[in-house]
Design a protein around this motif. Structure first.
Motif, mmCIF file in Angstrom:
data_model
loop_
_atom_site.group_PDB
_atom_site.id
_atom_site.type_symbol
_atom_site.label_atom_id
_atom_site.label_comp_id
_atom_site.label_asym_id
_atom_site.label_seq_id
_atom_site.Cartn_x
_atom_site.Cartn_y
_atom_site.Cartn_z
ATOM 1 N N HIS A 1 0.836 -1.199 0.000
ATOM 2 C CA HIS A 1 0.000 0.000 0.000
ATOM 3 C C HIS A 1 0.869 1.247 0.000
ATOM 4 O O HIS A 1 1.765 1.383 0.821
ATOM 5 N N ARG B 1 0.375 5.697 -0.383
ATOM 6 C CA ARG B 1 -0.633 6.680 0.016
ATOM 7 C C ARG B 1 -1.786 6.728 -0.979
ATOM 8 O O ARG B 1 -2.953 6.763 -0.587
ATOM 9 N N LEU B 2 -1.464 6.705 -2.285
ATOM 10 C CA LEU B 2 -2.496 6.804 -3.313
ATOM 11 C C LEU B 2 -2.689 5.525 -4.112
ATOM 12 O O LEU B 2 -3.797 5.232 -4.553
ATOM 13 N N SER C 1 -1.735 1.231 -4.782
ATOM 14 C CA SER C 1 -1.323 -0.037 -4.178
ATOM 15 C C SER C 1 -0.943 -1.006 -5.292
ATOM 16 O O SER C 1 -1.565 -1.021 -6.355
ATOM 17 N N THR D 1 -5.829 1.979 -7.175
ATOM 18 C CA THR D 1 -5.804 2.987 -6.115
ATOM 19 C C THR D 1 -5.886 2.298 -4.754
ATOM 20 O O THR D 1 -6.505 1.241 -4.605
ATOM 21 N N THR D 2 -5.261 2.908 -3.783
ATOM 22 C CA THR D 2 -5.318 2.374 -2.421
ATOM 23 C C THR D 2 -6.756 2.387 -1.921
ATOM 24 O O THR D 2 -7.185 1.467 -1.216
ATOM 25 N N ARG D 3 -7.530 3.382 -2.316
ATOM 26 C CA ARG D 3 -8.944 3.425 -1.934
ATOM 27 C C ARG D 3 -9.684 2.182 -2.439
ATOM 28 O O ARG D 3 -10.485 1.590 -1.726
ATOM 29 N N SER D 4 -9.418 1.802 -3.689
ATOM 30 C CA SER D 4 -10.069 0.609 -4.247
ATOM 31 C C SER D 4 -9.611 -0.648 -3.526
ATOM 32 O O SER D 4 -10.421 -1.531 -3.231
ATOM 33 N N GLN E 1 -8.641 -0.921 -0.486
ATOM 34 C CA GLN E 1 -9.281 -0.946 0.833
ATOM 35 C C GLN E 1 -10.771 -1.269 0.713
ATOM 36 O O GLN E 1 -11.309 -2.051 1.498
ATOM 37 N N ALA E 2 -11.444 -0.698 -0.284
ATOM 38 C CA ALA E 2 -12.878 -0.952 -0.465
ATOM 39 C C ALA E 2 -13.148 -2.420 -0.782
ATOM 40 O O ALA E 2 -14.161 -2.978 -0.349
#
Length: 134
Positions: free
Chosen positions: A83, A85-86, A88, A104-107, A109-110
């Motif tokens: 991971h 910051r932005l 992964s 994206t790290t957001r994806s 994590q989601a």
């Protein structure tokens, strides 16, 4: 760059576009080659090739249901994830072959992506290329 060794099973071409299907570990992959030239015209079923696709062109899905236009759906198991910051970087196993994806790290994590999780790697046919095996 992801690389998978395969063998051509079909080639369908029209003008400067070719659809090349290859088998890797018993699974069919499709590459759409735009600007296909004389080299592709000489290819034949049974020819050993290497499929190439960038890590950033690999999308990931969990529990994907129904039909989708993406030609290349690869059942994988996550082996590791780095991971940032932005972004992964997800490393996966497909039948003993390593496939990497950058999402994206957001994806990540989601989707709750972690080692051992089953995912589908998705690659559009036009994002995959084929080269003769060395």
């Amino acid at each position: 760059m992801n690389q998978l060794p395969g063998q051509i099973v079909t080639i369908d071409s029209h003008g400067s576009i070719a659809l090349v299907d290859a088998i890797v570990a018993g699974q069919r992959f499709t590459a759409m080659l735009i600007g296909a030239g004389e080299e592709v015209a000489a290819w034949e079923p049974g020819m050993d090739v290497t499929l190439l696709f960038k890590e950033v062109e690999v999308s990931l899905a969990k529990n994907l249901m129904g039909q989708i236009s993406l030609r290349n759906r690869i059942a994988c198991t996550v082996t590791s994830i780095e991971h940032g910051r932005l972004m992964s970087r997800v490393m996966m196993d497909f039948q003993g072959y390593r496939i990497a994806s950058v999402i994206t790290t957001r994806s990540a994590q989601a989707l709750a992506i972690a080692p051992g999780v089953s995912v589908e790697a998705l690659i559009k046919a036009n994002e995959m290329t084929v080269v003769p095996a060395p």
